[in-house]
Motif scaffolding. Structure first.
Motif, mmCIF file in Angstrom:
data_model
loop_
_atom_site.group_PDB
_atom_site.id
_atom_site.type_symbol
_atom_site.label_atom_id
_atom_site.label_comp_id
_atom_site.label_asym_id
_atom_site.label_seq_id
_atom_site.Cartn_x
_atom_site.Cartn_y
_atom_site.Cartn_z
ATOM 1 N N UNK A 1 0.834 -1.387 -0.066
ATOM 2 C CA UNK A 1 -0.050 0.042 0.043
ATOM 3 C C UNK A 1 0.769 1.334 -0.029
ATOM 4 N N UNK A 2 2.081 1.264 0.783
ATOM 5 C CA UNK A 2 2.879 2.250 1.043
ATOM 6 C C UNK A 2 3.975 2.108 -0.117
ATOM 7 N N UNK B 1 4.668 3.733 -2.896
ATOM 8 C CA UNK B 1 4.923 4.853 -3.725
ATOM 9 C C UNK B 1 5.548 5.655 -2.488
ATOM 10 N N UNK B 2 5.103 5.712 -1.418
ATOM 11 C CA UNK B 2 5.518 6.519 -0.322
ATOM 12 C C UNK B 2 7.038 6.108 -0.137
ATOM 13 N N UNK C 1 8.948 7.752 -2.940
ATOM 14 C CA UNK C 1 8.989 9.084 -2.912
ATOM 15 C C UNK C 1 10.066 9.731 -2.017
ATOM 16 N N UNK D 1 5.701 14.145 11.577
ATOM 17 C CA UNK D 1 5.064 13.481 10.616
ATOM 18 C C UNK D 1 4.069 12.373 11.401
ATOM 19 N N UNK E 1 1.145 13.360 13.455
ATOM 20 C CA UNK E 1 -0.131 14.048 12.923
ATOM 21 C C UNK E 1 -0.894 12.909 12.078
ATOM 22 N N UNK F 1 1.230 6.581 9.417
ATOM 23 C CA UNK F 1 1.834 5.704 8.670
ATOM 24 C C UNK F 1 2.543 4.632 9.251
ATOM 25 N N UNK G 1 -6.858 12.720 7.154
ATOM 26 C CA UNK G 1 -6.707 13.235 8.418
ATOM 27 C C UNK G 1 -6.217 14.747 8.414
ATOM 28 N N UNK H 1 1.188 18.900 7.389
ATOM 29 C CA UNK H 1 1.867 17.829 8.112
ATOM 30 C C UNK H 1 2.522 17.062 7.011
ATOM 31 N N UNK H 2 4.013 16.773 7.210
ATOM 32 C CA UNK H 2 4.400 15.840 6.341
ATOM 33 C C UNK H 2 4.839 16.767 4.910
ATOM 34 N N UNK I 1 7.747 18.699 3.134
ATOM 35 C CA UNK I 1 9.253 19.011 3.455
ATOM 36 C C UNK I 1 9.640 20.490 3.121
ATOM 37 N N UNK J 1 6.765 18.914 -5.916
ATOM 38 C CA UNK J 1 7.408 17.797 -5.320
ATOM 39 C C UNK J 1 6.550 17.487 -3.801
ATOM 40 N N UNK K 1 3.338 15.648 -4.570
ATOM 41 C CA UNK K 1 3.492 14.347 -4.650
ATOM 42 C C UNK K 1 3.750 13.246 -3.249
ATOM 43 N N UNK K 2 4.700 13.920 -2.808
ATOM 44 C CA UNK K 2 5.114 13.152 -1.502
ATOM 45 C C UNK K 2 4.023 13.348 -0.413
ATOM 46 N N UNK L 1 1.325 10.565 -1.504
ATOM 47 C CA UNK L 1 1.699 9.220 -1.294
ATOM 48 C C UNK L 1 1.728 8.970 0.648
ATOM 49 N N UNK L 2 1.989 10.056 1.129
ATOM 50 C CA UNK L 2 2.017 9.896 2.630
ATOM 51 C C UNK L 2 0.393 9.392 2.898
ATOM 52 N N UNK L 3 -0.533 10.039 2.352
ATOM 53 C CA UNK L 3 -1.789 9.791 2.543
ATOM 54 C C UNK L 3 -2.563 8.478 1.763
ATOM 55 N N UNK L 4 -1.423 7.792 1.258
ATOM 56 C CA UNK L 4 -1.913 6.600 0.540
ATOM 57 C C UNK L 4 -2.582 6.541 -0.996
ATOM 58 N N UNK M 1 -1.777 6.978 -5.152
ATOM 59 C CA UNK M 1 -0.926 6.436 -6.159
ATOM 60 C C UNK M 1 -0.617 7.763 -6.817
ATOM 61 N N UNK M 2 0.779 7.664 -7.385
ATOM 62 C CA UNK M 2 1.404 8.923 -8.094
ATOM 63 C C UNK M 2 0.516 9.092 -9.347
#
Ligand SMILES: Nc1ncnc2c1ncn2[C@@H]1O[C@H](COP(=O)(O)OP(=O)(O)O)[C@@H](O)[C@H]1O
Ligand SMILES: [Mg+2]
Lengths: 269, 244
Positions: A13-14, A16-17, A20, A100, A103, A106, B92, B98-99, B101, B108, B111-112, B115-118, B120-121
Motif C-alpha cells: 500500500x505504501x 509509492x511513499x 517518494x 509527521x 499527525x 503511517x 486526517x 504535516x509531512x 518538506x 514535489x 506528490x510526497x 503518497x503519505x495519504x496513501x 498512487x502517483x
C-alpha cells in the motif's frame, strides 16, 4: 508468518511513499552540491588511494597473500560504509520523522526501511569507484561478479534488521547514537578491511583474532563479496549460510522488537 | 450505520518528571527506584458513535482533549484503554501541511504528501491540476515551500487531503488559518464532500462555525465527555456555561 504477511500488505500500500521518500532524500542530497553524485565516488576513491599508499609502505601486502590490495581494500571500505551509514541513519529515522508521525498514521517501519534503501542507492553509486579501481589496477573481470548480488542483498537485509532495532532503541535512549558510533568504529577494525586475518602468520594471538573475527557478520559479507569479485570463485556453502541466516535472524528480531514498541513511539518523541 | 465507534476510550500520557533520555540517567533512576511518571489522562472513558453522513462537531476548551481524540481516531495514538473502530478510509487534517518538506518545491510536496495519504502517483497526476487550481498557487509551483506563508501551505494541504472522496474526513482547527475567502472555500468543499457521502468530524474554536455546519456535537471537558447530542442543545448548553 502472519506478521510477515501484514507487513507485506502494508508495504504494498505504501510502496509509492517509500519511493517518494527515497526520491526526496536523493534530491536533497544531490541538488545542492555542485559535484553531486561525483562526491560519493570521489570520497571512497581518495580514501582508497591514501590508505593504499600508507599500508603498502608499512606492510608488504603481496607477501600477506593479498593479490590486488587496492581492490581488496575498496570492497571492504564500500561495504563497511554501507553498513555503517545504513544503520546510523536508520537509527535516527523514526525520531526525525516525529513531526509527521504525530499527525498522520503511517506504518512507522517505512522510515528505517527508506533510510537503508537510500544508503543502498548511495552504495550502488559508489561502486563506480570500485569499477575505476579495478580498471586502473587491471583486475580481471570474472563472471562470478554477478554472485556479488547475494552478499549485497543479504547485507541489506541484515542492516535493515539492525536498523530497526537501533531505531527503536533511539526513541527511548538518545545516547544510543553515540554508543553506536563508538561501536562501529571498533567494529571496523574487526572487519578486516585493510588486512587479511587468514593471511597473517599463525601465532596464538592471531588464532584468537581469526576466531573472534569469524563472529562478525560484516566480515562474512565482505569476504563473500571479495571472493566472487576479486578471486573469481564461487560462494562457499558456509558463506551462503552465514550471510543468509544472519540477515534473516536480524530482520526477524528487528521486526519483532520494532513491532513490540512502535505504539509507544509517539509518546516518547 | 455507524462510521466511527468510540468505546470507552481513555488515553494516558506519562509526563516524565525527569526525562530519562540518556541511558545513564535511566539506570540511575531505575536503581534508585525513582523511575516513575506523573500520569495524566487526556481522555477518560469517552464513548460515542458517529453515523454515516454526519457532520460531527467537537467542542471544548483548550486542553480538553479534542486533538488527542482525533489522533486516537486516526490511528496516530493507540488508546490506553478502550477501542475505536472506523469504517473505510480516513483523511486526517490534524495539522495542514504535516509531512511537507520545507526544502522541496510545492510540486514535489504534492506528490510526497499524496503518497503519505496513501494515494498512487498516477491518481495524483490526474488530479494535479485540480489541486493547483483549488490552492491558487499556480505561479509558485517550483518554489521551495519554506518561502511560502502558512496560509499558502494550509491551502495546499487542504487541497491534497480533500482531493479524494474519503469515507471520513477529520479536521482539527484547520479553518482558523488562512483568510476568510479560503475558509469559505473550504467550508464549501466540505459541504460538497458531505453531500457525496463523506462523514465529517470538525474541531473548531468558533462556535458559530460549528453551529453553521454540524448536525451533531460532542462536548469534551477535561478529557471527559460532558454532553453529546444535536447541535442546538449542546451548543446552547455550552454557551450558557462559557457565556459567549
Ligand atoms: N504527547 C503528549 N504528552 C503529554 N501530554 C499531552 C500530549 N498530547 C497532549 N497532551 C495533553 O493532553 C491534554 C489535551 O490536549 P489536546 O488534545 O491537544 O487538547 P485540545 O486539542 O482540546 O486543546 C492537554 O493537557 C495536553 O497538555
Ligand atoms: Mg487541539
Amino acid at each position: 508468518m502472519k506478521l510477515f504477511k501484514a507487513y507485506c500488505q502494508d508495504f504494498f500500500r505504501y510502496r509509492y511513499l517509500l519511493y517518494n521518500l527515497v526520491g526526496r532524500d536523493f534530491k536533497l542530497k544531490y541538488r545542492r552540491s555542485v559535484l553531486g553524485v561525483i562526491w560519493s565516488v570521489l570520497n571512497p576513491l581518495l580514501m582508497n588511494v591514501v590508505m593504499v599508499i600508507v599500508f603498502s609502505t608499512i606492510m608488504d601486502m603481496r607477501s600477506a597473500g593479498i593479490k590486488n590490495f587496492s581492490v581488496y581494500l575498496i570492497i571492504g571500505q564500500l561495504l563497511f560504509s554501507f553498513f555503517n551509514e545504513a544503520t546510523s541513519v536508520a537509527m535516527g529515522s523514526v525520531l526525525s520523522s516525529a513531526p509527521l508521525l504525530r499527525k498522520v498514521y503511517i506504518p512507522k517501519y517505512i522510515f528505517p526501511l527508506e533510510k537503508v534503501t537510500f544508503s543502498l542507492v548511495n552504495c550502488l553509486f559508489s561502486f563506480i569507484a570500485l569499477i575505476i579501481v579495478m580498471v586502473v589496477t587491471r583486475a580481471p573481470l570474472h563472471l562470478t561478479v554477478i554472485l556479488a548480488l547475494y552478499p549485497l542483498m543479504t547485507l541489506f537485509v541484515f542492516s535493515l534488521g539492525i536498523g530497526l532495532i537501533l531505531a527503536t532503541l533511539a526513541v527511548f535512549f538518545r545516547d544510543i547514537m553515540h554508543l553506536w558510533n563508538v561501536f562501529t568504529t571498533a567494529l571496523m577494525y574487526f572487519s578486516a578491511i585493510f588486512y587479511d586475518p587468514m593471511g597473517l602468520q599463525t601465532s596464538p594471538s592471531v588464532l584468537f583474532l581469526q576466531k573472534f573475527i569469524s563472529f562478525n557478520p560484516v566480515y562474512w559479507y565482505i569476504t563473500a563479496f571479495r571472493g566472487v569479485v576479486l578471486d573469481g570463485r564461487l560462494l562457499t556453502s558456509a558463506e551462503i549460510l552465514v550471510c543468509g541466516i544472519c540477515g534473516i535472524v536480524a530482520l526477524i528480531v528487528g521486526l519483532l522488537v520494532f513491532r513490540k514498541y512502535q505504539d509507544k513511539f509517539v509518546l516518547h518523541m | 450505520m455507524n462510521m466511527i465507534e468510540i468505546e470507552n476510550v481513555s488515553m494516558r500520557f506519562n509526563l516524565a518528571r525527569e526525562k530519562s533520555e540518556s541511558l545513564k540517567e535511566y539506570f540511575l533512576q531505575m536503581v534508585q527506584g525513582k523511575l516513575h511518571f506523573d500520569e495524566f489522562y487526556a481522555l477518560r472513558n469517552v464513548t460515542f458513535n458517529v453515523e454515516k453522513g454526519d457532520f460531527f462537531g467537537l467542542i471544548g476548551l483548550n486542553g480538553s482533549g479534542k486533538s488527542t481524540l482525533l489522533k486516537v481516531i486516526s490511528g496516530v495514538y493507540k488508546p490506553t484503554e478502550g477501542t475505536t473502530r472506523v469504517k473505510g478510509t480516513i483523511a486526517p487534517l490534524i495539522e495542514l501541511g504535516a509531512g511537507f518538506d520545507m526544502d522541496l518545491t510545492a510540486r514535489e510536496n504534492i506528490y510526497l504528501n499524496g503518497t503519505v495519504l496513501g494515494l498512487t502517483p498516477k491518481y495524483i497526476q490526474e488530479k494535479f491540476d485540480e489541486i493547483v487550481e483549488f490552492s491558487e498557487l499556480k505561479d509558485f509551483l517550483d518554489v521551495p515551500l519554506k518561502n511560502y506563508s502558512s496560509g499558502m501551505i494550509a491551502r495546499i494541504g487542504f487541497a491534497i487531503a480533500t482531493i479524494t472522496q474519503p469515507d471520513v474526513l477529520i479536521a482539527d482547527e484547520i479553518l482558523s488559518v488562512g483568510d476568510f475567502l479560503f475558509q469559505e472555500k473550504c467550508e464549501k468543499r466540505m459541504q460538497h464532500l458531505r453531500e457525496n457521502g463523506t462523514t465529517m468530524i470538525l474541531v473548531s474554536h468558533s462556535i458559530q462555525q460549528i453551529e453553521r455546519n454540524c448536525n451533531k456535537v460532542a462536548w469534551l471537558e477535561k478529557g471527559r465527555l460532558k454532553m453529546v447530542g444535536d447541535t442546538k442543545t449542546v451548543c446552547d448548553a455550552y454557551k450558557q456555561i462559557h457565556q459567549e
